[in-house]
Design an enzyme around this catalytic site. Structure first.
Site, PDB file in Angstrom:
ATOM      1  CB  THR A 184      -1.042   0.222   1.602  1.00 58.04           C
ATOM      2  OG1 THR A 184       0.052   0.056   2.288  1.00 58.04           O
ATOM      3  CG2 THR A 184      -1.978  -0.966   1.391  1.00 58.04           C
ATOM      4  CE  LYS A 439     -15.197  15.350  16.429  1.00 53.64           C
ATOM      5  NZ  LYS A 439     -14.286  14.332  17.240  1.00 53.64           N
TER       6      LYS A 439
HETATM    7  P1  AMP Z   1      -5.474   2.087  -2.113  1.00 53.31           P
HETATM    8  O1  AMP Z   1      -5.765   0.560  -1.273  1.00 53.31           O
HETATM    9  O2  AMP Z   1      -4.718   2.359  -2.867  1.00 53.31           O
HETATM   10  O3  AMP Z   1      -6.430   1.313  -2.899  1.00 53.31           O
HETATM   11  O4  AMP Z   1      -7.140   3.415  -1.818  1.00 53.31           O
HETATM   12  C1  AMP Z   1      -7.877   2.503  -0.829  1.00 53.31           C
HETATM   13  C2  AMP Z   1      -7.960   3.653  -0.355  1.00 53.31           C
HETATM   14  O5  AMP Z   1      -8.983   4.650  -1.637  1.00 53.31           O
HETATM   15  C3  AMP Z   1     -10.240   3.000   0.949  1.00 53.31           C
HETATM   16  O6  AMP Z   1      -9.394   2.686   1.712  1.00 53.31           O
HETATM   17  C4  AMP Z   1     -11.207   4.392  -0.101  1.00 53.31           C
HETATM   18  O7  AMP Z   1     -10.280   5.598   1.143  1.00 53.31           O
HETATM   19  C5  AMP Z   1      -9.986   4.984  -1.040  1.00 53.31           C
HETATM   20  N1  AMP Z   1     -11.270   4.820  -2.398  1.00 53.31           N
HETATM   21  C6  AMP Z   1     -11.138   4.424  -3.123  1.00 53.31           C
HETATM   22  N2  AMP Z   1     -12.195   3.937  -4.053  1.00 53.31           N
HETATM   23  C7  AMP Z   1     -12.967   5.073  -3.529  1.00 53.31           C
HETATM   24  C8  AMP Z   1     -14.438   5.539  -3.818  1.00 53.31           C
HETATM   25  N3  AMP Z   1     -14.775   4.855  -4.777  1.00 53.31           N
HETATM   26  N4  AMP Z   1     -15.000   6.487  -3.087  1.00 53.31           N
HETATM   27  C9  AMP Z   1     -14.142   7.260  -2.484  1.00 53.31           C
HETATM   28  N5  AMP Z   1     -13.231   6.602  -2.016  1.00 53.31           N
HETATM   29  C10 AMP Z   1     -12.872   5.881  -2.875  1.00 53.31           C
END
Ligand code: AMP
Length: 545
Positions: A184, A439
């Site tokens: 990640t 917040k």
């Molecule tokens: P990653 O592991 O880099 O793919 O990031 C995952 C994070 O991206 C999630 O925990 C969300 O915070 C954000 N995320 C992924 N898809 C969406 C979406 N459709 N809308 C809003 N946030 C998203």
């Protein structure tokens, strides 16, 4: 009593073996870093994966060894996915947009044995040369004619395959054996590794294929803009051959013009990517006043898709499927396609649903909890931290006990760090990342909501909302805007007026700053961390003087 059925391990290589027999005409079309377009069928890909597996064996790669890739979407990257996992090793995809420090950290942490690199990224390795582990073998994903001059010792991909048999005795690996590794790109602390298994990957391919049939069916032509270096291109390199859909790989060219042209020429029927990419395509479609002829569906995820963007594409007859997921979930968790009975809903209500993150895909369970960990109702109103569990969700991070313990709750669910509500039909509405929520006076303001509203203003090209420390309210929202025209920026009062249709006055951004471009993270999302650093000292109007 036990069932009496055979125990066949779920193996990734079986997907490609199946495609090569049942969908042999399915193809992988790749825009190559060498500059031309390359085509191969799934049958050819299967044979070349066998040759590659022999080549890898020759390099000393064995069971469970990590083999890294630093590459765009293309057929050689696809072959690596199958050859590495197929022979029992672990395919570790590296995001080229990571900082040098993060890249070195993960290469070391993963203990990579071999690193396959696209021509484009050889300079990245040259810059890291003094710090790369001494035993790491480097292979450039090209042929002899295109091998670069370099101070590094570089092997050539095509030479690794030359003369190798085009069949391989794929081992009967345990379905729970590790098959892939993706870190990640956390914006704080070291990256953490999600270690996928054959079982989770194959099940995820099924889950995705069932969940998004409009994109994934025999004869479909899918353009994955979402990179293979980030969560396996959302599973498309597995789900597409499984159903007999062709893959149109864009290589390094991801701008609106290139994508539009590729969609036209290759008759692309569906494309998957993050919102930033669709902003580019949208601009190009508006410029040409045209729609890529065969395009039926865009899947958008990774960050929230703005209402304005969804309606733009829907108005052009392109179905937009908003999806949510995480690296830790392989990644798809939810998708917002409407079921048949919802077709008769008023247009506005349908778009409301499409703006949510959608409903869970098979194999994923969700719960929202309060600060004490107690479950909150799925009533569309209660907002809490989102936890998930499922067949393709991590059970911990690779060699990182501390992060693993912090991520899992006592019942074994994984804490996503997202804050959300879920309605009685199961539609998930993400409010924010917990760290991005604002917040103010003990009440929460969703930065995503404010961004969505500001994006609807015709003079706003892109924007982000961040929290600014405030002595009285703790935090207040600041709107950072990239204007459409630098000389004609939007007026904050206008934006406030638009927002007041949806939010309370106390939730409005206190101030607006203009910028040329928003900083992006390694995965193409707006980096709020960078914005908070850049504008952290911004003085809000009520505090000035
Ligand atoms: P990653 O592991 O880099 O793919 O990031 C995952 C994070 O991206 C999630 O925990 C969300 O915070 C954000 N995320 C992924 N898809 C969406 C979406 N459709 N809308 C809003 N946030 C998203």
């Amino acid at each position: 009593m036990q069932g009496m059925m055979m125990q066949m391990p779920l193996r990734i290589i079986e997907i490609l073996r199946y495609a090569s027999e049942v969908h042999p005409e399915g193809e992988i079309v790749s825009v190559r870093t060498e500059g031309d377009i390359h085509r191969e069928t799934y049958s050819e890909a299967y044979q070349r994966s066998a040759q590659l597996a022999h080549g890898l064996k020759g390099l000393g790669v064995g069971d469970g060894d990590r083999v890294a890739t630093l590459a765009w979407n293309g057929y050689r990257h696809f072959e690596l996915y199958y050859a590495i996992s197929g022979m029992g090793a672990v395919c570790h995809t590296i995001n080229p947009r990571l900082s040098a420090e993060q890249m070195l950290y993960i290469i070391g942490h993963a203990e990579d044995q071999v690193l396959f690199v696209d021509l484009t990224f050889v300079p990245i390795l040259e810059a890291l040369a003094d710090h790369l582990p001494s035993g790491l073998k480097l292979v450039v994903m090209t042929d002899r004619a295109h091998m670069p001059e370099s101070p590094l010792t570089l092997l050539c991909y095509e030479e690794l395959l030359d003369g190798q048999p085009d069949t391989y005795d794929w081992p009967l690996v345990d379905e729970n054996a590790a098959s892939g590794l993706c870190y990640t790109s956390g914006t704080t602390g070291h990256p953490k590794g999600a270690l996928y298994s054959h079982r989770s990957t194959v099940l995820h391919a099924f889950m995705v294929a069932i969940a998004v049939p409009k994109s994934l069916h025999e004869g479909a032509r899918i353009l994955p803009v979402v990179p293979m270096f980030h969560v396996n291109s959302w599973g498309l390199p597995y789900a597409a051959p499984l159903v007999g859909a062709s893959l149109i790989m864009p290589g390094p060219r991801l701008d609106g013009v290139s994508l539009f042209d590729l969609m036209e020429v290759e008759q692309v029927t569906a494309s998957w990517g993050v919102p930033t990419v669709w902003l580019g395509l949208r601009g190009e479609m508006a410029q040409r006043d045209a729609v890529p002829a065969q395009l039926e569906q865009l899947v958008v995820g990774g960050s929230a898709a703005a209402r304005d963007m969804i309606t733009f594409f829907e108005d052009k007859g392109i179905d937009v499927c908003h999806a949510w997921g995480m690296t830790e979930m392989s990644p798809i968790g939810t998708q917002a396609q409407l079921s048949r009975p919802m077709a008769d809903l008023p247009e506005k209500t349908k778009i409301d649903y499409k703006c949510t993150q959608g409903r869970r895909v098979f194999g994923v369970d969700m719960k929202i909890v309060d600060e004490t960990g107690a479950r909150l109702p799925h009533d569309g109103t209660a907002v809490g931290e989102l936890y998930v569990r499922g067949n393709a969700v991590i059970s911990g991070y690779f060699n990182n006990e501390e992060a693993s313990n912090a991520a899992m709750d006592a019942e074994g669910w994984f804490g996503t760090g997202d804050v959300a509500s879920i309605d009685d039909k199961g539609f998930l509405s993400l409010q924010d990342r917990s760290k991005d929520l604002i917040k103010s006076g003990g009440e929460w303001i969703s930065s995503i909501d404010l961004e969505n509203m500001a994006l609807a203003h015709p003079k706003v090209a892109n924007c982000a909302v961040i929290a600014i420390a405030h002595p009285k309210w703790d935090e207040r929202p600041l709107l950072v805007v990239v204007p459409v025209e630098v000389d004609d920026p939007p007026d904050l009062a206008d934006i406030h007026e638009m927002m007041l249709e949806h939010v309370a006055r106390w939730q409005l951004p206190d101030d607006m700053v203009l910028t040329d471009a928003l900083p992006l993270t390694a995965t193409g999302k707006v980096s709020k961390l960078t914005l908070r650093k850049t504008f952290g000292d911004h003085v809000l109007p009520d505090l000035a003087g």
